[in-house]
Motif scaffolding. Structure first.
Motif, PDB file in Angstrom:
ATOM      1  N   UNK A 218      25.216   0.979   1.841  1.00  0.00           N
ATOM      2  CA  UNK A 218      24.837   1.879   0.753  1.00  0.00           C
ATOM      3  C   UNK A 218      23.305   1.919   0.648  1.00  0.00           C
ATOM      4  N   UNK A 219      22.792   3.000   0.121  1.00  0.00           N
ATOM      5  CA  UNK A 219      21.330   3.171   0.009  1.00  0.00           C
ATOM      6  C   UNK A 219      20.805   2.452  -1.218  1.00  0.00           C
ATOM      7  N   UNK A 220      19.731   1.708  -1.036  1.00  0.00           N
ATOM      8  CA  UNK A 220      18.997   1.094  -2.151  1.00  0.00           C
ATOM      9  C   UNK A 220      17.658   1.824  -2.289  1.00  0.00           C
ATOM     10  N   UNK A 221      17.253   2.095  -3.516  1.00  0.00           N
ATOM     11  CA  UNK A 221      16.058   2.914  -3.755  1.00  0.00           C
ATOM     12  C   UNK A 221      15.005   2.118  -4.521  1.00  0.00           C
ATOM     13  N   UNK A 222      13.771   2.250  -4.062  1.00  0.00           N
ATOM     14  CA  UNK A 222      12.629   1.637  -4.731  1.00  0.00           C
ATOM     15  C   UNK A 222      11.667   2.749  -5.177  1.00  0.00           C
ATOM     16  N   UNK A 223      11.258   2.726  -6.451  1.00  0.00           N
ATOM     17  CA  UNK A 223      10.257   3.668  -6.969  1.00  0.00           C
ATOM     18  C   UNK A 223       8.913   2.964  -7.016  1.00  0.00           C
ATOM     19  N   UNK A 224       7.893   3.560  -6.374  1.00  0.00           N
ATOM     20  CA  UNK A 224       6.527   3.025  -6.404  1.00  0.00           C
ATOM     21  C   UNK A 224       5.743   3.821  -7.454  1.00  0.00           C
ATOM     22  N   UNK A 225       5.244   3.118  -8.430  1.00  0.00           N
ATOM     23  CA  UNK A 225       4.548   3.755  -9.548  1.00  0.00           C
ATOM     24  C   UNK A 225       3.175   3.120  -9.715  1.00  0.00           C
ATOM     25  N   UNK A 226       2.133   3.973  -9.881  1.00  0.00           N
ATOM     26  CA  UNK A 226       0.786   3.514 -10.210  1.00  0.00           C
ATOM     27  C   UNK A 226       0.402   4.039 -11.600  1.00  0.00           C
ATOM     28  N   UNK A 227      -0.524   3.388 -12.275  1.00  0.00           N
ATOM     29  CA  UNK A 227      -0.972   3.929 -13.576  1.00  0.00           C
ATOM     30  C   UNK A 227      -1.541   5.341 -13.395  1.00  0.00           C
ATOM     31  N   UNK A 228      -1.400   6.199 -14.377  1.00  0.00           N
ATOM     32  CA  UNK A 228      -2.014   7.529 -14.273  1.00  0.00           C
ATOM     33  C   UNK A 228      -3.512   7.402 -14.030  1.00  0.00           C
TER      34      UNK A 228
ATOM     35  N   UNK B 137       0.783  -1.220   0.000  1.00  0.00           N
ATOM     36  CA  UNK B 137       0.000   0.000   0.000  1.00  0.00           C
ATOM     37  C   UNK B 137       0.814   1.267   0.000  1.00  0.00           C
ATOM     38  N   UNK B 138       2.058   1.198  -0.396  1.00  0.00           N
ATOM     39  CA  UNK B 138       2.883   2.390  -0.407  1.00  0.00           C
ATOM     40  C   UNK B 138       2.336   3.385  -1.446  1.00  0.00           C
ATOM     41  N   UNK B 139       2.260   4.650  -1.083  1.00  0.00           N
ATOM     42  CA  UNK B 139       1.891   5.663  -2.083  1.00  0.00           C
ATOM     43  C   UNK B 139       2.984   5.774  -3.138  1.00  0.00           C
TER      44      UNK B 139
END
Length: 347
Positions: free
Chosen positions: A67-77, A44-46
């Protein structure tokens, strides 16, 4: 793409616990857990960008952070673009445009030609597209905003009609002959017409444009003569063929003629032959004349002459009247002329 994912890290010798920190979309670090587990599942991450770092700890102390690891959370427009397209164009390319949508990385544009199934024309990150040349017909367009998670719903349809110049000529309805100066005529309206060009040729001269607008009829005032008319239907693309030529002949009734002689000559000896002569001034545009006694009802002469004579009593009358005629009609009768035997007079 759905807000659910797991963060995990490797073991570290001598570690009793692990401190996991999260930095949400560039904000400060937040401690999420420090048990001995080596993973964290979330859901449920925004939409946004989340950074993670971890360190190993025991009662003696902790290592530095990983080291930092990055996750991008993407929803359909969630919003569909607003599409813009011209309502009517001539044959050729059609320009389609739409607004940018937050979170979209590409756009899918589809076309339905003349009611057929939707076909994808474009899939890319631009916000406009020019179609290949399109012929006369009806075209619908729709666009969706997309990213790696999926696409928004479709925009409303943009409907475009491609029209050509009128292909048929108008049909003119005009009188062939009029005997008054004022007359009117009209013409039909072929498909795709926006305005007309009407031209006139007076008495065989060159064509002159009388109007270029949306009227389908016109009233004119002209003197004696022959007038040709032609019309063509036009729109923003161009004009169709000229109509056939309609000719209007204006033939006004001639003016009233004037009797200038009515002479009776009678011989004095047998067989007493009688000569009765009648004449009148010719009038412009007259093609024939009618001569009668003033009481009417008996035509003494009908024809093109302006002087008649007889060795009988055919033209003998003491009171005469004459009128001039042509294809447009006849003049009024002249004033009554009272003939005097052997005398030349004008009346």
């Amino acid at each position: 793409y759905n807000g659910s994912y797991t963060v995990s890290w490797t073991a570290s010798d001598g570690a009793a616990t692990f401190d996991l920190q999260e930095g949400a979309s560039g904000a400060g670090w937040t401690l999420l857990q420090y048990p001995p587990a080596r993973s964290l599942s979330t859901s449920g991450k925004p939409a946004g960008s989340y950074g993670y770092r971890v360190r190993a700890c025991n009662p003696v102390g902790c290592t530095g952070y990983s080291a930092t690891a990055t996750t991008a959370v993407v929803y359909p427009p969630t919003a569909a673009p607003s599409l813009s397209a011209p309502a009517r164009v001539g044959p050729g390319s059609i320009g389609i445009g739409w607004n940018a949508i937050a979170g979209a990385t590409r756009y899918t544009l589809q076309e339905s030609a003349n009611g057929a199934a939707w076909v994808t024309l474009f899939d890319g990150n631009a916000t406009s597209y020019a179609t290949p040349a399109r012929g006369v017909g009806s075209y619908a367009y729709r666009v969706a905003a997309c990213n790696g998670a999926g696409c928004s719903g479709w925009s409303g349809n943009g409907n475009v009609t491609v029209v050509g110049a009128p292909t048929l000529e108008p049909v003119i309805s005009a009188p062939g002959l009029v005997n008054v100066t004022d007359y009117a005529f009209s013409w039909s309206t072929p498909a795709n017409t926006e305005y007309f060009i009407l031209q006139e040729s007076a008495n065989g001269a060159g064509w002159v444009t009388l109007l270029a607008d949306g009227r389908t009829s016109v009233g004119l005032g002209r003197g004696n003569g022959s007038y040709g008319y032609r019309v063509q239907a036009c729109n923003f693309v161009g004009c169709g063929p000229w109509s056939g030529i309609a000719t209007v002949t204006v033939s006004l009734p001639p003016p009233v003629p004037t009797i200038y002689v009515a002479n009776w000559l009678t011989t004095t000896t047998a067989p007493y032959r009688v000569s009765c002569d009648v004449g009148w001034y010719p009038t412009a545009t007259a093609t024939e004349y009618h001569l009668e006694p003033d009481t009417g009802g008996r035509r003494l002469y009908t024809g093109p002459k302006s002087y008649v004579a007889s060795n009988t009593n055919a033209y003998c009358s003491a009171r005469l009247r004459v009128r001039a005629c042509n294809a447009g009609g006849c003049s009024d009768w002249s004033p009554i002329y009272t003939a005097t035997r052997g005398v030349y007079e004008t009346n």
